[in-house]
Design an enzyme around this catalytic site. Structure first.
Site, PDB file in Angstrom:
ATOM      1  CG  ASN A   1     -16.079  -2.733   5.098  1.00  0.00           C
ATOM      2  OD1 ASN A   1     -17.276  -2.796   4.820  1.00  0.00           O
ATOM      3  ND2 ASN A   1     -15.161  -2.289   4.245  1.00  0.00           N
TER       4      ASN A   1
ATOM      5  CE  LYS B   1     -14.189  -5.023   2.197  1.00  0.00           C
ATOM      6  NZ  LYS B   1     -12.997  -5.224   1.365  1.00  0.00           N
TER       7      LYS B   1
ATOM      8  CG  HIS C   1     -13.414   0.694   1.492  1.00  0.00           C
ATOM      9  ND1 HIS C   1     -13.116  -0.062   0.383  1.00  0.00           N
ATOM     10  CD2 HIS C   1     -13.007  -0.016   2.560  1.00  0.00           C
ATOM     11  CE1 HIS C   1     -12.554  -1.194   0.782  1.00  0.00           C
ATOM     12  NE2 HIS C   1     -12.474  -1.192   2.087  1.00  0.00           N
TER      13      HIS C   1
ATOM     14  CD  GLU D   1     -13.788  -3.132  -1.447  1.00  0.00           C
ATOM     15  OE1 GLU D   1     -14.898  -3.051  -0.877  1.00  0.00           O
ATOM     16  OE2 GLU D   1     -12.896  -3.927  -1.093  1.00  0.00           O
TER      17      GLU D   1
ATOM     18  CD  GLU E   1      -9.186  -0.457   4.711  1.00  0.00           C
ATOM     19  OE1 GLU E   1      -9.420  -1.405   5.463  1.00  0.00           O
ATOM     20  OE2 GLU E   1      -9.943  -0.112   3.784  1.00  0.00           O
TER      21      GLU E   1
ATOM     22  N   GLY F   1      -8.253  -7.813   0.802  1.00  0.00           N
ATOM     23  CA  GLY F   1      -8.874  -9.000   0.234  1.00  0.00           C
ATOM     24  C   GLY F   1      -7.905  -9.915  -0.489  1.00  0.00           C
TER      25      GLY F   1
ATOM     26  CB  SER G   1      -4.979  -9.434   4.368  1.00  0.00           C
ATOM     27  OG  SER G   1      -5.422  -9.420   3.017  1.00  0.00           O
TER      28      SER G   1
HETATM   29  P1  PGA Z   1      -9.948  -7.351   4.060  1.00  0.00           P
HETATM   30  O1  PGA Z   1     -10.678  -5.936   3.760  1.00  0.00           O
HETATM   31  O2  PGA Z   1      -9.818  -7.460   5.553  1.00  0.00           O
HETATM   32  O3  PGA Z   1     -10.883  -8.383   3.478  1.00  0.00           O
HETATM   33  O4  PGA Z   1      -8.624  -7.309   3.386  1.00  0.00           O
HETATM   34  C1  PGA Z   1     -10.361  -4.787   4.508  1.00  0.00           C
HETATM   35  C2  PGA Z   1     -11.210  -3.635   4.043  1.00  0.00           C
HETATM   36  O5  PGA Z   1     -11.474  -3.538   2.833  1.00  0.00           O
HETATM   37  O6  PGA Z   1     -11.640  -2.787   4.856  1.00  0.00           O
END
Ligand code: PGA
Length: 254
Positions: free
Chosen positions: A12, A14, A98, A100, A170, A176, A216
């Site tokens: 992803n 983003k 997601h 976010e 997640e 992140g 992560s």
């Molecule tokens: P990350 O994000 O691997 O940077 O923790 C995962 C995601 O948001 O899908």
């Protein structure tokens, strides 16, 4: 690793990567991952890079995903992108709900469900994200939250559509942050999700659905996470932005 379901690892990106940067990344991934057949590999660039990345990965083992889409098919919805438009670029997967999008754009389970229905109608496979906040985990609400999101976000799908849906667990506190769930914490929630799928649908559906872990994931922890019985892949953010980071996750997980 011998697993019951084929692993699927998706990157992803983003809101990162210009077209040129995205093309650099996929050209490296094509080189590094050319021989991988054991794992489904997906990249999810921003909309602006879909067309070029799509051309670049033609005839490779890398598939294309989008990060979001509208629940509507066409019309006066300024700024939105419909499933049919994604299909023009051979997009196969779409990330929906997601954290976010839930957090910053107020997406609800009901909206995610509408998007999932629209995705399936266009033969796109949704990657439906669920996961609890830190305070929910600390308040022992993980199962309650994940069960509610799962049921709400899949509402209205047929059993066969659910089988073709990928769930991404997640935990929001792991996204992140560099703080991943332990393999056991991930396995526990994945097993719980599968149990919920059995009660919402049936055992066959539950056995077929692939459940990715996200939060992560990096080359050094991917293998242990993906070794868990109910962890069928990863949704990778930060570590998917570099050739080495993403390709090592996949190579280490075979
Ligand atoms: P990350 O994000 O691997 O940077 O923790 C995962 C995601 O948001 O899908």
């Amino acid at each position: 690793m011998e697993k019951e379901r084929k692993l699927i690892v998706a990157g992803n990106w983003k809101m990162n990567k210009t077209v040129a940067e995205g093309l650099d990344l996929v050209s490296g991934l094509k080189r590094e991952l050319a021989n991988i057949k054991e794992i489904d590999i997906v990249v999810c660039p921003p909309f602006t890079a879909l067309a070029d990345v799509s051309r670049a990965i033609l005839d490779s083992n890398i598939r294309l995903g989008a990060q979001n889409m509208s629940e509507q098919n066409f019309g006066a919805f300024t700024g939105e992108i419909a499933a049919g438009m994604l299909k023009e670029f051979s997009v196969r997967y779409v990330i929906l709900g997601h954290s976010e999008r839930r957090q910053f754009y107020r997406e609800t389970d009901a909206l995610v469900a509408k998007k999932a229905i629209a995705a399936h109608a266009a033969s796109l496979k949704p990657i439906v994200c669920v996961g609890e906040l830190l305070e929910e985990r600390e308040g022992n609400k993980t199962e309650e939250v994940v069960a509610r999101q799962l049921k709400g976000s899949l509402a209205g799908l047929t059993k066969s559509q659910v089988e073709e849906t990928i769930i991404a667990y997640e935990p929001v506190w792991a996204i992140g942050t560099g703080r991943n769930a332990t393999p056991q914490q991930a396995q526990d929630v994945h097993a719980f999700i599968r149990k919920q799928l059995t009660s919402l649908y049936d055992e066959n559906v539950a056995r077929r659905v692939r459940i990715q872990y996200g939060g992560s994931v990096k080359a050094s922890n991917a293998r242990e996470l993906l070794k868990q019985a109910d962890v069928d892949g990863a949704l990778v953010g930060g570590a998917s932005l570099e050739i080495r980071g993403f390709s090592d996750i996949i190579k280490n997980s075979i």
